[in-house]
Design an enzyme around this catalytic site. Structure first.
Site, PDB file in Angstrom:
ATOM      1  N   SER A 240      37.657  43.110  35.410  1.00 50.49           N
ATOM      2  CA  SER A 240      37.025  44.311  35.984  1.00 50.49           C
ATOM      3  C   SER A 240      35.584  44.368  35.500  1.00 50.49           C
ATOM      4  CB  SER A 240      37.771  45.557  35.503  1.00 50.49           C
ATOM      5  OG  SER A 240      37.000  46.714  35.718  1.00 50.49           O
TER       6      SER A 240
ATOM      7  N   TYR B 240      41.833  51.271  29.281  1.00 46.04           N
ATOM      8  CA  TYR B 240      41.608  50.290  30.353  1.00 46.04           C
ATOM      9  C   TYR B 240      40.414  49.391  30.016  1.00 46.04           C
ATOM     10  CZ  TYR B 240      40.931  48.545  35.173  1.00 46.04           C
ATOM     11  OH  TYR B 240      40.783  47.757  36.291  1.00 46.04           O
TER      12      TYR B 240
HETATM   13  P1  NAD Z   1      47.427  47.696  42.648  1.00 48.21           P
HETATM   14  O1  NAD Z   1      47.987  48.883  41.941  1.00 48.21           O
HETATM   15  O2  NAD Z   1      47.637  47.575  44.107  1.00 48.21           O
HETATM   16  O3  NAD Z   1      47.952  46.351  41.977  1.00 48.21           O
HETATM   17  C1  NAD Z   1      48.420  46.244  40.652  1.00 48.21           C
HETATM   18  C2  NAD Z   1      49.717  45.472  40.704  1.00 48.21           C
HETATM   19  O4  NAD Z   1      50.174  45.224  39.377  1.00 48.21           O
HETATM   20  C3  NAD Z   1      50.811  46.263  41.429  1.00 48.21           C
HETATM   21  O5  NAD Z   1      51.413  45.442  42.400  1.00 48.21           O
HETATM   22  C4  NAD Z   1      51.778  46.607  40.318  1.00 48.21           C
HETATM   23  O6  NAD Z   1      53.121  46.721  40.735  1.00 48.21           O
HETATM   24  C5  NAD Z   1      51.578  45.416  39.381  1.00 48.21           C
HETATM   25  N1  NAD Z   1      52.066  45.696  38.035  1.00 48.21           N
HETATM   26  C6  NAD Z   1      51.836  46.790  37.268  1.00 48.21           C
HETATM   27  N2  NAD Z   1      52.493  46.677  36.104  1.00 48.21           N
HETATM   28  C7  NAD Z   1      53.151  45.481  36.135  1.00 48.21           C
HETATM   29  C8  NAD Z   1      54.006  44.800  35.231  1.00 48.21           C
HETATM   30  N3  NAD Z   1      54.325  45.343  34.035  1.00 48.21           N
HETATM   31  N4  NAD Z   1      54.502  43.595  35.600  1.00 48.21           N
HETATM   32  C9  NAD Z   1      54.202  43.048  36.799  1.00 48.21           C
HETATM   33  N5  NAD Z   1      53.394  43.648  37.699  1.00 48.21           N
HETATM   34  C10 NAD Z   1      52.880  44.851  37.370  1.00 48.21           C
HETATM   35  O7  NAD Z   1      45.876  47.711  42.301  1.00 48.21           O
HETATM   36  P2  NAD Z   1      44.800  46.522  42.389  1.00 48.21           P
HETATM   37  O8  NAD Z   1      43.502  47.178  42.470  1.00 48.21           O
HETATM   38  O9  NAD Z   1      45.179  45.522  43.405  1.00 48.21           O
HETATM   39  O10 NAD Z   1      44.898  45.883  40.930  1.00 48.21           O
HETATM   40  C11 NAD Z   1      44.975  44.484  40.692  1.00 48.21           C
HETATM   41  C12 NAD Z   1      44.084  44.115  39.511  1.00 48.21           C
HETATM   42  O11 NAD Z   1      42.723  44.334  39.875  1.00 48.21           O
HETATM   43  C13 NAD Z   1      44.340  44.950  38.251  1.00 48.21           C
HETATM   44  O12 NAD Z   1      44.327  44.109  37.124  1.00 48.21           O
HETATM   45  C14 NAD Z   1      43.151  45.891  38.225  1.00 48.21           C
HETATM   46  O13 NAD Z   1      42.824  46.294  36.908  1.00 48.21           O
HETATM   47  C15 NAD Z   1      42.074  44.999  38.816  1.00 48.21           C
HETATM   48  N6  NAD Z   1      40.904  45.723  39.321  1.00 48.21           N
HETATM   49  C16 NAD Z   1      41.031  46.581  40.380  1.00 48.21           C
HETATM   50  C17 NAD Z   1      39.893  47.256  40.824  1.00 48.21           C
HETATM   51  C18 NAD Z   1      39.937  48.205  41.991  1.00 48.21           C
HETATM   52  O14 NAD Z   1      38.923  48.902  42.212  1.00 48.21           O
HETATM   53  N7  NAD Z   1      41.003  48.279  42.750  1.00 48.21           N
HETATM   54  C19 NAD Z   1      38.668  47.050  40.192  1.00 48.21           C
HETATM   55  C20 NAD Z   1      38.599  46.174  39.120  1.00 48.21           C
HETATM   56  C21 NAD Z   1      39.727  45.515  38.698  1.00 48.21           C
END
Ligand code: NAD
Length: 273
Positions: free
Chosen positions: A154, A167
């Site tokens: 991130s 986070y």
């Molecule tokens: P999202 O909530 O759609 O995806 C997160 C996924 O992680 C979900 O499918 C959830 O079920 C899974 N998850 C959570 N806990 C888990 C566990 N214990 N075991 C296995 N799976 C688990 O949101 P996203 O934005 O697609 O997030 C994906 C990654 O991207 C994350 O690491 C998040 O920190 C990172 N990220 C997202 C953003 C954003 O703006 N969306 C920005 C920067 C980083």
């Protein structure tokens, strides 16, 4: 999005791939010719949909349920993946959560949970995958590298985030985990890199883009003036895992529409004089 077959017959495991960025990356890797393992925690419907759409249109995929913060479940997931496809070539450590709280009110449980999933979960998956990568080594007709590992980190591995200390600490930790692994595994021909997204429209941050007022507010932090979609991240992951990026290891690509460019200074930063 048009993607060439740069990952033909490589086997990729994407954690947290039943939704959002993980799902987008998994589908894009399948478009590039990879066989895909969709890890999910509890959203079996989302995982099955991803598998179905890959199988109907692109190639091989399976879903494996596992909590990435459980050592036993991660070990079993890797064993199941290797049983199905023989080995894995690419790991995408994507699973992540937020549990936001002002620092004075942050509970130990709220701190621990985020560190357990985002940082320890990535460690556990990375370690199991690295053992398989180093055991197997380079397969010449598949890739120049023995294997590739990506962390979906991130911008908050760099930008501090009040109200989200757990986070930001987890993502800051990922930065040094990624670099240390890149250093340690390079002699084994394993490449390790991160993609650090800015704001992407997924479930994790729905409240920041769902209403026009909220989106307007977040756009103040994005010089490129749009919130990303998972499809902005996915092709970068495919490229970074492909041989086109064979000399890149230990790097972070910020896919953030300029969030890291100190947007407050975009008008000259006069208030700071
Ligand atoms: P999202 O909530 O759609 O995806 C997160 C996924 O992680 C979900 O499918 C959830 O079920 C899974 N998850 C959570 N806990 C888990 C566990 N214990 N075991 C296995 N799976 C688990 O949101 P996203 O934005 O697609 O997030 C994906 C990654 O991207 C994350 O690491 C998040 O920190 C990172 N990220 C997202 C953003 C954003 O703006 N969306 C920005 C920067 C980083």
């Amino acid at each position: 999005m048009s993607i060439g077959k740069t990952l033909q017959d490589q086997i990729v495991l994407v954690t947290g791939a039943s939704s959002g960025i993980g799902k987008g990356v998994a589908v894009a890797m399948a478009q590039a010719g990879a066989k895909v393992i969709i890890n999910y925690l509890s959203d079996q419907k989302g995982a099955d949909q991803a598998v179905q759409s890959i199988k109907e249109n692109l190639g091989s995929a399976i879903a494996i349920q596992a909590d990435v913060s459980s050592e036993d479940q991660v070990r079993e997931m890797m064993q199941a993946a290797c049983k199905e496809f023989g080995t894995i070539d690419i790991l995408v450590n994507n699973a992540g959560i937020q549990q936001d709280s002002g620092f004075l009110d942050m509970s130990l449980a709220g701190w621990q949970k985020v560190i357990d999933v985002n940082l320890t979960g990535s460690f556990l998956c990375a370690r199991e995958a690295a053992r398989e990568f180093c055991r197997r080594g380079v397969v010449r007709d598949r890739s120049r590298a023995a294997a590739k590992m990506l962390f979906i980190s991130s911008v908050h591995d760099t930008i501090p985030w009040a109200g989200h200390a757990n986070y930001a600490a987890s993502k800051g930790g990922l930065l040094m985990l990624m670099k240390s692994l890149a250093q340690e595994l390079a002699p084994h021909k394993v490449r390790v890199n991160s993609i650090s997204p800015g704001a992407v429209k997924t479930n994790i941050n729905r409240d920041t883009w769902e209403s026009p007022e909220a989106e307007e507010k977040i756009l103040n932090l994005i010089p490129y003036n749009r919130v990303a979609e998972p499809d902005d991240i996915a092709p970068v992951a495919v490229w970074l895992a492909s041989d086109e990026a064979d000399y890149i290891t230990g790097a972070t690509i910020y896919v953030d529409g300029g969030m890291l460019l100190y947007p407050g200074f975009g008008t000259g930063g006069e208030v700071c004089r």
